[in-house]
Design an enzyme around this catalytic site. Structure first.
Site, PDB file in Angstrom:
ATOM      1  N   HIS A  22       0.850  -1.297   0.088  1.00  0.00           N
ATOM      2  CA  HIS A  22      -0.196   0.010  -0.164  1.00  0.00           C
ATOM      3  C   HIS A  22       0.938   1.238  -0.079  1.00  0.00           C
ATOM      4  O   HIS A  22       0.633   2.267  -0.737  1.00  0.00           O
ATOM      5  CB  HIS A  22      -0.961  -0.072   1.249  1.00  0.00           C
ATOM      6  CG  HIS A  22      -1.634  -0.952   1.455  1.00  0.00           C
ATOM      7  ND1 HIS A  22      -1.991  -1.870   2.473  1.00  0.00           N
ATOM      8  CD2 HIS A  22      -2.828  -1.284   0.548  1.00  0.00           C
ATOM      9  CE1 HIS A  22      -2.951  -2.651   2.438  1.00  0.00           C
ATOM     10  NE2 HIS A  22      -3.501  -2.386   0.956  1.00  0.00           N
ATOM     11  N   LYS A  46     -16.390  -7.104   5.794  1.00  0.00           N
ATOM     12  CA  LYS A  46     -15.397  -7.945   6.266  1.00  0.00           C
ATOM     13  C   LYS A  46     -15.524  -7.801   7.767  1.00  0.00           C
ATOM     14  O   LYS A  46     -16.008  -6.595   8.395  1.00  0.00           O
ATOM     15  CB  LYS A  46     -14.161  -7.375   5.777  1.00  0.00           C
ATOM     16  CG  LYS A  46     -13.994  -7.687   4.343  1.00  0.00           C
ATOM     17  CD  LYS A  46     -12.727  -6.812   3.663  1.00  0.00           C
ATOM     18  CE  LYS A  46     -12.485  -7.190   2.325  1.00  0.00           C
ATOM     19  NZ  LYS A  46     -11.277  -6.468   1.660  1.00  0.00           N
ATOM     20  N   ARG A  95      -2.233  -6.441  -8.112  1.00  0.00           N
ATOM     21  CA  ARG A  95      -1.127  -7.351  -7.558  1.00  0.00           C
ATOM     22  C   ARG A  95      -0.944  -8.589  -8.664  1.00  0.00           C
ATOM     23  O   ARG A  95       0.027  -8.844  -8.974  1.00  0.00           O
ATOM     24  CB  ARG A  95      -1.375  -8.015  -6.243  1.00  0.00           C
ATOM     25  CG  ARG A  95      -1.296  -6.800  -5.157  1.00  0.00           C
ATOM     26  CD  ARG A  95      -1.502  -7.727  -3.960  1.00  0.00           C
ATOM     27  NE  ARG A  95      -2.648  -8.320  -3.827  1.00  0.00           N
ATOM     28  CZ  ARG A  95      -3.457  -8.559  -2.828  1.00  0.00           C
ATOM     29  NH1 ARG A  95      -3.561  -7.536  -1.934  1.00  0.00           N
ATOM     30  NH2 ARG A  95      -4.776  -9.041  -3.099  1.00  0.00           N
ATOM     31  N   SER A 133      -3.142  -8.033   2.755  1.00  0.00           N
ATOM     32  CA  SER A 133      -3.405  -7.682   4.205  1.00  0.00           C
ATOM     33  C   SER A 133      -3.809  -8.937   5.031  1.00  0.00           C
ATOM     34  O   SER A 133      -3.525  -9.310   5.977  1.00  0.00           O
ATOM     35  CB  SER A 133      -4.554  -6.619   4.521  1.00  0.00           C
ATOM     36  OG  SER A 133      -3.959  -5.512   3.911  1.00  0.00           O
TER      37      SER A 133
END
Length: 167
Positions: A22, A46, A95, A133
């Protein structure tokens, strides 16, 4: 002579926790755009390890060196939040190929809702491309060392949160 509109980019996410990946994207965005708003989502879908206020605090401390970066929380539709903040660009990170389909779906939906808003994709530096994460939290929850994936402040917060990995 007309005045050029500032390019304000919003980088949304849960940032639970903020990682070196990040930070890499934010540092590069800070060079490309007039202002970068790191928008940390409350995220009702989440179950974050850290409360919203803690995620904001960690991100502000980690990103303090960037004068054109602001960190704030939000809990409304992203396009509405962007309009309130006068942002004209959404930044998303890619990513891996697995991110591609989901990110494009989000982009097309955002374009339907707010046609004037652009989405820009950045890929992290190769050395950060595998960091997520979710994986960082899993390693930390099992007592592993996450110092190579997150800033020291975040590693310490994860260690305090997860304790000794459940032993």
């Amino acid at each position: 002579m007309t005045q050029q509109k500032a390019n304000i980019v919003i980088y949304p996410g849960t940032f639970d926790p903020i990682t070196f990946g990040h930070v890499d994207l934010i540092a590069r965005a800070a060079k490309l755009f007039d202002q970068v708003i790191v928008a940390i989502a409350r995220s009702s879908k989440k179950v974050p390890a850290f409360a919203l206020n803690k995620r904001i605090k960690l991100a502000r401390e980690v990103l303090a060196e960037f004068p054109n970066v602001e960190v704030c929380g939000f809990d409304i539709l992203l396009t509405k939040f962007a309009e309130k903040r006068k942002a004209n660009i959404i930044l998303r990170g890619l990513r891996a190929l697995s991110d591609f389909e989901y990110e494009f779906q989000l982009t097309w939906m955002n374009q339907r809702i707010a046609p004037h808003m652009e989405t820009v994709f950045l890929t992290p530096a190769a050395k950060y491309a595998y960091i997520s994460s979710t994986l960082v939290k899993e390693i930390a929850s099992l007592g592993g060392d996450v110092s190579q994936f997150v800033p020291p402040l975040v590693a310490k917060a994860l260690e305090q949160h997860y304790g000794d990995g459940g032993e």
